[in-house]
Design a protein around this motif. Structure first.
Motif, PDB file in Angstrom:
ATOM      1  N   VAL A  32       3.731  24.365  18.393  1.00  0.00           N
ATOM      2  CA  VAL A  32       3.950  24.690  19.768  1.00  0.00           C
ATOM      3  C   VAL A  32       2.383  25.604  20.576  1.00  0.00           C
ATOM      4  CG1 VAL A  32       5.071  25.819  21.613  1.00  0.00           C
ATOM      5  CG2 VAL A  32       6.144  24.065  19.573  1.00  0.00           C
ATOM      6  N   LEU A  33       2.573  26.733  19.946  1.00  0.00           N
ATOM      7  CA  LEU A  33       1.694  27.583  20.342  1.00  0.00           C
ATOM      8  C   LEU A  33       0.217  26.789  19.802  1.00  0.00           C
ATOM      9  CD1 LEU A  33       2.253  30.481  17.930  1.00  0.00           C
ATOM     10  CD2 LEU A  33       2.664  30.036  20.454  1.00  0.00           C
ATOM     11  N   GLY A  34      -0.262  26.134  19.097  1.00  0.00           N
ATOM     12  CA  GLY A  34      -1.259  25.159  18.897  1.00  0.00           C
ATOM     13  C   GLY A  34      -1.716  23.687  19.813  1.00  0.00           C
ATOM     14  N   ALA A  35      -0.357  23.771  20.585  1.00  0.00           N
ATOM     15  CA  ALA A  35      -0.079  22.805  21.035  1.00  0.00           C
ATOM     16  C   ALA A  35      -1.758  22.379  21.919  1.00  0.00           C
ATOM     17  CB  ALA A  35       0.660  22.154  22.395  1.00  0.00           C
ATOM     18  N   ALA A  36      -2.444  23.052  23.193  1.00  0.00           N
ATOM     19  CA  ALA A  36      -3.328  23.232  23.617  1.00  0.00           C
ATOM     20  C   ALA A  36      -4.753  22.549  23.366  1.00  0.00           C
ATOM     21  CB  ALA A  36      -3.519  24.888  24.817  1.00  0.00           C
ATOM     22  N   SER A  37      -4.922  23.240  21.795  1.00  0.00           N
ATOM     23  CA  SER A  37      -5.887  22.987  21.248  1.00  0.00           C
ATOM     24  C   SER A  37      -5.694  21.877  20.397  1.00  0.00           C
ATOM     25  CB  SER A  37      -6.168  23.625  20.179  1.00  0.00           C
ATOM     26  OG  SER A  37      -5.480  24.642  19.290  1.00  0.00           O
ATOM     27  N   GLY A  38      -4.691  20.978  20.306  1.00  0.00           N
ATOM     28  CA  GLY A  38      -4.320  19.789  19.445  1.00  0.00           C
ATOM     29  C   GLY A  38      -4.775  19.672  18.203  1.00  0.00           C
ATOM     30  N   ALA A  39      -4.454  21.806  17.790  1.00  0.00           N
ATOM     31  CA  ALA A  39      -4.399  21.292  16.267  1.00  0.00           C
ATOM     32  C   ALA A  39      -2.618  22.202  15.795  1.00  0.00           C
ATOM     33  CB  ALA A  39      -5.048  22.627  15.970  1.00  0.00           C
ATOM     34  N   ALA A  40      -1.986  21.166  15.970  1.00  0.00           N
ATOM     35  CA  ALA A  40      -0.087  20.990  15.327  1.00  0.00           C
ATOM     36  C   ALA A  40      -0.552  20.697  13.939  1.00  0.00           C
ATOM     37  CB  ALA A  40       0.487  19.950  16.449  1.00  0.00           C
ATOM     38  N   ASN A  41       0.733  21.263  12.917  1.00  0.00           N
ATOM     39  CA  ASN A  41       1.065  19.872  12.367  1.00  0.00           C
ATOM     40  C   ASN A  41       2.725  20.558  11.575  1.00  0.00           C
ATOM     41  OD1 ASN A  41       1.499  20.792   9.081  1.00  0.00           O
ATOM     42  ND2 ASN A  41      -0.834  20.791   9.104  1.00  0.00           N
ATOM     43  N   ALA A  42       3.416  19.166  11.250  1.00  0.00           N
ATOM     44  CA  ALA A  42       4.825  19.795  11.570  1.00  0.00           C
ATOM     45  C   ALA A  42       5.234  20.481  10.634  1.00  0.00           C
ATOM     46  CB  ALA A  42       5.141  18.341  11.199  1.00  0.00           C
ATOM     47  N   GLN A  43       4.245  21.098   9.319  1.00  0.00           N
ATOM     48  CA  GLN A  43       4.538  21.994   8.001  1.00  0.00           C
ATOM     49  C   GLN A  43       4.716  23.341   8.623  1.00  0.00           C
ATOM     50  OE1 GLN A  43       3.779  21.008   3.893  1.00  0.00           O
ATOM     51  NE2 GLN A  43       4.152  18.507   4.806  1.00  0.00           N
ATOM     52  N   SER A  44       4.253  23.371   9.591  1.00  0.00           N
ATOM     53  CA  SER A  44       4.138  24.970  10.645  1.00  0.00           C
ATOM     54  C   SER A  44       4.723  25.429  11.252  1.00  0.00           C
ATOM     55  CB  SER A  44       2.756  25.082  11.197  1.00  0.00           C
ATOM     56  OG  SER A  44       1.609  24.399   9.321  1.00  0.00           O
ATOM     57  N   GLY A  45       5.146  27.049  10.904  1.00  0.00           N
ATOM     58  CA  GLY A  45       6.192  27.092  11.375  1.00  0.00           C
ATOM     59  C   GLY A  45       6.690  28.764  11.550  1.00  0.00           C
ATOM     60  N   VAL A  46       7.362  29.170  12.162  1.00  0.00           N
ATOM     61  CA  VAL A  46       7.640  30.290  12.406  1.00  0.00           C
ATOM     62  C   VAL A  46       9.401  30.412  12.315  1.00  0.00           C
ATOM     63  CG1 VAL A  46       8.030  33.044  13.495  1.00  0.00           C
ATOM     64  CG2 VAL A  46       5.698  32.009  13.115  1.00  0.00           C
ATOM     65  N   THR A  47      10.191  31.491  11.331  1.00  0.00           N
ATOM     66  CA  THR A  47      11.638  30.967  10.960  1.00  0.00           C
ATOM     67  C   THR A  47      12.518  32.626  11.475  1.00  0.00           C
ATOM     68  OG1 THR A  47      11.436  29.618   9.538  1.00  0.00           O
ATOM     69  CG2 THR A  47      13.724  30.427  10.067  1.00  0.00           C
ATOM     70  N   LEU A  48      13.230  32.931  11.766  1.00  0.00           N
ATOM     71  CA  LEU A  48      14.214  33.610  12.142  1.00  0.00           C
ATOM     72  C   LEU A  48      15.114  33.557  11.552  1.00  0.00           C
ATOM     73  CD1 LEU A  48      15.611  36.377  13.831  1.00  0.00           C
ATOM     74  CD2 LEU A  48      16.037  34.911  15.346  1.00  0.00           C
ATOM     75  N   TYR A  49      15.250  34.331  10.666  1.00  0.00           N
ATOM     76  CA  TYR A  49      16.389  34.734   9.562  1.00  0.00           C
ATOM     77  C   TYR A  49      17.390  36.082   9.783  1.00  0.00           C
ATOM     78  CZ  TYR A  49      13.500  37.407   6.448  1.00  0.00           C
ATOM     79  OH  TYR A  49      12.878  37.762   5.905  1.00  0.00           O
ATOM     80  N   GLY A  50      17.801  36.233   9.090  1.00  0.00           N
ATOM     81  CA  GLY A  50      19.246  37.466   8.412  1.00  0.00           C
ATOM     82  C   GLY A  50      19.831  37.078   8.969  1.00  0.00           C
ATOM     83  N   VAL A  51      20.780  38.325   8.044  1.00  0.00           N
ATOM     84  CA  VAL A  51      21.739  38.846   7.571  1.00  0.00           C
ATOM     85  C   VAL A  51      22.917  39.940   7.868  1.00  0.00           C
ATOM     86  CG1 VAL A  51      23.420  39.576   5.589  1.00  0.00           C
ATOM     87  CG2 VAL A  51      21.210  37.822   5.450  1.00  0.00           C
ATOM     88  N   ILE A  52      24.485  39.828   8.960  1.00  0.00           N
ATOM     89  CA  ILE A  52      24.619  40.877   9.078  1.00  0.00           C
ATOM     90  C   ILE A  52      26.022  41.062   8.401  1.00  0.00           C
ATOM     91  CG2 ILE A  52      25.954  42.385  11.096  1.00  0.00           C
ATOM     92  CD1 ILE A  52      24.092  40.194  13.121  1.00  0.00           C
ATOM     93  N   ASP A  53      26.074  42.011   7.799  1.00  0.00           N
ATOM     94  CA  ASP A  53      28.314  42.050   7.000  1.00  0.00           C
ATOM     95  C   ASP A  53      29.095  44.195   7.403  1.00  0.00           C
ATOM     96  OD1 ASP A  53      29.174  42.837   4.501  1.00  0.00           O
ATOM     97  OD2 ASP A  53      27.765  42.389   3.268  1.00  0.00           O
TER      98      ASP A  53
END
Length: 384
Positions: free
Chosen positions: A10-31
């Protein structure tokens, strides 16, 4: 389960440099849990005061609460750039566990298929990577002597680390240009309040280690690991902390058996011993039903010698050997949510072997003259 926060495509959509395997993930634990402990001192410096404690510990019973961002960009031909930013917090108050925002992990690196991964920044040590899978309670935040076992330096700053995965065999090696542990009484640890690289004194606060682990996914597993840290409470006079470990596990049906040993020697710059101990552990895990897991573990520390006053010239003593039995009953409502009951009984020390050597990180200082301590906690954990 981990949810995608935003993708690099999504960040690189304007330049057309997209790759389906690239990304940023939010994760965590609350205990979060509620705990009862008996015979706990009001503080490490007031051992004559204390008694029973009933309340909410800042660290959960099974996991330390955390949140993080994990990112990867596929460069093609099996090459990727990756990063991890991870922050711990106290679930009961929302406060950070310590001053740095990303106090748990903060690193960037590259990995190549068939070659391995090279990462730079604040990371887990090779010793931790090789040993953590052999923790009977899965490195539980409460009632497992994890810091006594791994050392307060099980995460280190300014680290270069290589990780190679070759089928069931994992090889890890690391070097830290300068790491420390920020605690109130740094002299106990030979450390310098979290000091890193020191100009003109290259060996101050450096650290290195390696591990080799075999896990085939079922049946048998084994690991060996080594760790050396040279903390300098006084510039130009580093001490030495050396750890060696070996562990094995065996899975059969609903049972898993774990056994391990860790050698430790911490020395001042003058060669006098701060702490020398042999640590043993054994555990059994039983998956009673698809939802209910039971764990039982025994831990034993054979303390050969220690300087209680934590100074190079103080008299060496031989304190009583510490022992602990821990139990967990963990019920999973789903892959993300579980509830649990955990209990621990410690002899000749605080729960989780809490002591000056662990900077009282677990908050179980012992009362004067006490021989045992019992704790029970019940809680709920959510993984996202």
């Amino acid at each position: 389960m981990r949810k995608s926060l935003i993708t690099l495509a999504v960040l690189g959509a304007a330049s057309g440099a997209a790759n389906a395997q690239s990304g940023v993930t939010l994760y965590g634990v609350i205990d979060g849990s509620i705990e009862y402990v008996n015979r706990v001192a009001a503080s490490a410096t007031t051992p004559t005061q204390g008694g029973k404690r009933f309340g909410m510990p800042s660290v959960g019973g099974l996991s330390a609460s955390r949140w993080g961002l994990r990112g990867v960009e596929d460069l093609g031909a099996g090459n990727q750039v990756l990063f991890v930013l991870e922050s711990g917090f106290q679930w009961d108050s929302g406060q950070l566990q310590s001053a740095p925002l990303f106090n748990r992990q903060s690193f960037i690196g590259m990995q190549s298929k068939g070659i391995g991964k090279l990462t730079f920044g604040r990371q887990y040590t090779s010793f931790f990577e090789g040993m953590a899978n052999f923790a009977p309670m899965r490195f539980a935040a409460t009632y497992e002597p994890g810091i006594w076992w791994m050392g307060l330096n099980y995460r280190e700053d300014n680290m270069v680390k290589y990780t190679g995965q070759f089928g069931p065999l994992q090889a890890v090696a690391h070097w830290s240009f300068g790491t420390g542990v920020a605690v109130q009484n740094a002299s106990i640890l030979l450390a310098n309040g979290g000091a890193g690289e020191v100009p003109g004194h290259f060996s101050d606060n450096t650290a290195y280690g390696a591990s080799l682990m075999y896990l085939n996914g079922s049946g048998f597993g084994a690991s060996i690991a080594a760790d050396v840290w040279r903390p300098a409470a006084t510039t130009g006079q580093p001490g030495t902390m050396t750890k060696l470990g070996a562990a094995a596990l065996y899975n059969t049906g609903p049972f898993k058996f774990t056994l391990g040993y860790r050698y430790n020697k911490a020395e001042f710059a003058n060669g006098n011993t701060l702490l020398r101990d042999d640590y043993w552990w054994a555990g059994i895990n039983y998956q009673a039903t698809p939802a209910l897991g039971l764990s039982l573990a025994y831990y034993y520390a054979d303390v050969k010698g220690a300087r209680v006053a934590s100074t190079p010239t103080s008299a060496e003593t031989n304190p009583p050997n510490m022992q602990q039995v821990s139990f967990i009953a963990d019920y999973n409502f789903s892959k993300r949510t579980d509830v649990y009951l955990s209990a621990g009984y410690a002899r000749n020390g605080g729960l989780s072997f809490d002591s000056a050597a662990t900077a009282y990180a677990f908050r179980y200082p012992t009362m004067a003259g006490q021989k045992s301590m019992v704790g029970v906690t019940v809680g709920i954990r959510q993984i996202f």
